[in-house]
Design a protein around this motif. Structure first.
Motif, mmCIF file in Angstrom:
data_model
loop_
_atom_site.group_PDB
_atom_site.id
_atom_site.type_symbol
_atom_site.label_atom_id
_atom_site.label_comp_id
_atom_site.label_asym_id
_atom_site.label_seq_id
_atom_site.Cartn_x
_atom_site.Cartn_y
_atom_site.Cartn_z
ATOM 1 N N GLN A 294 49.066 7.287 47.682
ATOM 2 C CA GLN A 294 47.801 8.043 48.789
ATOM 3 C C GLN A 294 46.826 7.077 49.147
ATOM 4 O O GLN A 294 46.342 6.912 50.355
ATOM 5 N N LYS A 298 45.932 5.286 52.745
ATOM 6 C CA LYS A 298 44.605 5.581 53.390
ATOM 7 C C LYS A 298 43.928 4.150 53.686
ATOM 8 O O LYS A 298 43.227 4.202 54.770
ATOM 9 N N LEU A 313 36.559 7.387 52.234
ATOM 10 C CA LEU A 313 37.729 8.125 51.435
ATOM 11 C C LEU A 313 37.146 8.810 50.221
ATOM 12 O O LEU A 313 36.299 8.446 49.622
ATOM 13 N N THR A 314 37.537 10.188 50.128
ATOM 14 C CA THR A 314 36.823 10.822 48.828
ATOM 15 C C THR A 314 37.936 11.421 48.143
ATOM 16 O O THR A 314 39.110 11.562 48.524
ATOM 17 N N ARG A 316 38.284 14.544 47.330
ATOM 18 C CA ARG A 316 38.491 15.814 47.657
ATOM 19 C C ARG A 316 39.719 15.602 48.880
ATOM 20 O O ARG A 316 40.403 16.246 49.024
ATOM 21 N N GLU A 317 39.474 14.755 49.791
ATOM 22 C CA GLU A 317 40.596 14.237 50.414
ATOM 23 C C GLU A 317 41.915 14.153 49.984
ATOM 24 O O GLU A 317 42.837 14.574 50.423
ATOM 25 N N ILE A 318 41.702 13.054 48.978
ATOM 26 C CA ILE A 318 43.138 12.824 48.232
ATOM 27 C C ILE A 318 43.764 13.942 47.511
ATOM 28 O O ILE A 318 44.719 14.420 47.454
ATOM 29 N N LYS A 320 43.465 17.218 48.498
ATOM 30 C CA LYS A 320 44.049 18.156 49.542
ATOM 31 C C LYS A 320 45.213 17.644 49.848
ATOM 32 O O LYS A 320 46.127 18.438 50.223
ATOM 33 N N GLU A 321 45.557 16.198 50.154
ATOM 34 C CA GLU A 321 46.627 15.794 50.502
ATOM 35 C C GLU A 321 47.636 15.997 49.602
ATOM 36 O O GLU A 321 48.896 16.162 50.191
ATOM 37 N N THR A 353 32.002 6.614 50.787
ATOM 38 C CA THR A 353 31.489 7.682 51.575
ATOM 39 C C THR A 353 31.558 7.574 52.885
ATOM 40 O O THR A 353 31.302 5.985 53.318
ATOM 41 N N GLN A 362 34.598 8.158 61.297
ATOM 42 C CA GLN A 362 33.606 7.830 60.286
ATOM 43 C C GLN A 362 33.920 6.191 59.956
ATOM 44 O O GLN A 362 34.953 5.811 60.048
ATOM 45 N N SER A 364 32.882 3.543 56.736
ATOM 46 C CA SER A 364 32.557 3.554 55.360
ATOM 47 C C SER A 364 31.075 3.051 55.374
ATOM 48 O O SER A 364 30.776 2.025 55.881
#
Length: 428
Positions: A294, A298, A313-314, A316-318, A320-321, A353, A362, A364
């Protein structure tokens, strides 16, 4: 009814034992997993030797131009050496590297800076400004909190600018945190009680002595879990053998399983132990593989084009995916590295972030900091760029829209002086 209850409790115990083992293994590196299996094998006659040395040799040969990785677990690596080994992920200027190394050697065992900035600068024959700049590099190393000069600063570093009011909370109302005074924090900072409770828990979760987190590591060299490389225009991932070691069972004990003897009961328990271990290793391997794939997907532009293409990339994003819990992803990337054409990189490096733009995209924060550094490095030293000018250049040349105060915050984090102090003849 009673018998059924006992059976359910026994099943739950087995599930919990396997789950706990899986979670524990998830936090280990691939080489540490192999060592863990070897330790269990000393008391479990069913486990045969796990052979993975051939791939260690392959890794050495394919990375002959890199610093030698040596023998695995040959000696303990000190906190200081572990921190220095991370410097390759940072763009430390050549003239500043000795100052950074001296600063790392000046940390105490808890990871706090044990030297005054004036003395640091004097010992290195440099300026206080350069010592401060060197400190920003040290404070960006893992684990977060390293290089702090006080407990408050240690917490700030670990909170990573999550909340605008964190400085005020720590400086003026730390007693509210200690007392878990949710009501006062909510009223003072105009946030909900749930958010106030969450912030308190996050502060309490900060490690007060981050240097101790590096005290127990035994691997002398960084060994990656996988190699991410480009082949014929496609990104590919090779997972090393130690990432998911095979556990082979010695079948010569099979005949002893029959009957009600103590030997048979003992071997049944050992078979169950092996099965739990296999499940834990498989869970660890599949989880880390999914997370690494992942991240590679990304951050594909980074792997193809380099640092300036690093994407926000966070965790939480990973999570969720992949349909995972955030804590599972956090454990999966902890102390894990991958081999890339840019070097051996910690997985946490790829979590960045982001700063929102007008078009909804966004950028980085790491990339923005790199661009600010480049703009300052190539500015007219007679007319250095103000924060406002840097903000305008970022927008005009790179399409990045951020506030002037954000430029100032990033500039200070990078240890770059204000324009009035950078003017030729006044700065360093």
């Amino acid at each position: 009814m009673r018998q059924k209850l006992i059976q359910e409790q026994t099943l739950q115990l087995k599930m919990n034992q396997s789950l706990v083992q899986a979670i524990n293994l998830l936090q280990l590196t691939g080489v540490e997993v192999v060592e863990y299996i070897k330790e269990i094998a000393k008391e479990n006659p069913l486990i045969e030797e796990v052979n993975y040395d051939y791939e260690i040799a392959d890794f050495k040969n394919s990375n002959a131009n890199l610093p030698a990785i040596g023998e695995i677990n040959e000696a303990k690596l000190s906190m200081y050496d572990q921190l220095k080994s991370q410097l390759y992920t940072l763009n430390v200027p050549d003239d500043l590297e000795p100052v950074v190394l001296f600063g790392i050697d000046s940390l105490n065992e808890d990871g706090y800076l044990d030297i005054d900035l004036n003395l640091w600068a004097e010992k290195c024959g440099t300026t206080i400004e350069k010592a401060e700049h060197a400190l920003t590099f040290i404070q960006s190393l893992e684990p977060a909190g390293i290089g702090a000069r006080s407990l408050k600063e240690c917490i700030r570093l670990q909170m990573a600018d999550k909340y605008d009011f964190i400085d005020s909370l720590l400086d003026d109302h730390l007693d509210w945190v200690a007392e878990e005074n949710i009501e006062q924090i909510s009223e003072q900072f105009l946030i909900s009680p749930d958010n106030a409770h969450q912030i308190i828990k996050e502060i309490q979760a900060c490690h007060p002595k981050p240097g101790q987190l590096l005290a127990g590591n035994v691997s002398e060299y960084i060994i990656p879990e996988a190699n991410i490389y480009e082949d014929d225009g496609h990104l590919k991932i090779h997972f090393y053998k130690w990432h998911t070691p095979d556990i082979e069972i010695d079948n010569s004990y099979a005949d002893l399983l029959n009957g009600d003897s103590e030997a048979a009961e003992f071997l049944h328990d050992k078979y169950k132990q092996v099965e739990w271990l296999k499940q834990a290793v498989a869970f660890r391997g599949s989880t880390i593989e999914r997370v690494i794939r992942q991240i590679a997907e990304k951050q594909q532009l980074y792997f193809q084009h380099g640092t300036f293409m690093l994407q926000p990339l966070t965790l939480r994003e990973i999570a969720k995916e992949l349909g995972m819990h955030v804590s599972t992803v956090s454990r999966a990337i902890s102390n894990k590295y991958v081999q890339t054409r840019h070097g051996v990189i910690p997985l946490r490096f790829f979590l960045q972030t982001g700063v929102g733009q007008e078009d909804g995209k966004q950028t980085s924060s790491f990339v923005i900091k790199q661009l600010i550094t480049e703009l300052v490095n190539h500015e007219d030293k007679q007319k250095p760029l103000s924060d406002e000018k840097i903000k305008d250049r970022l927008h005009g040349e790179f399409g990045i829209t951020i506030a002037r105060r954000t430029v100032m915050k990033y500039r200070e984090q990078l240890g770059i002086l204000a324009s009035s102090k950078r003017k030729l003849g006044r700065g360093v």
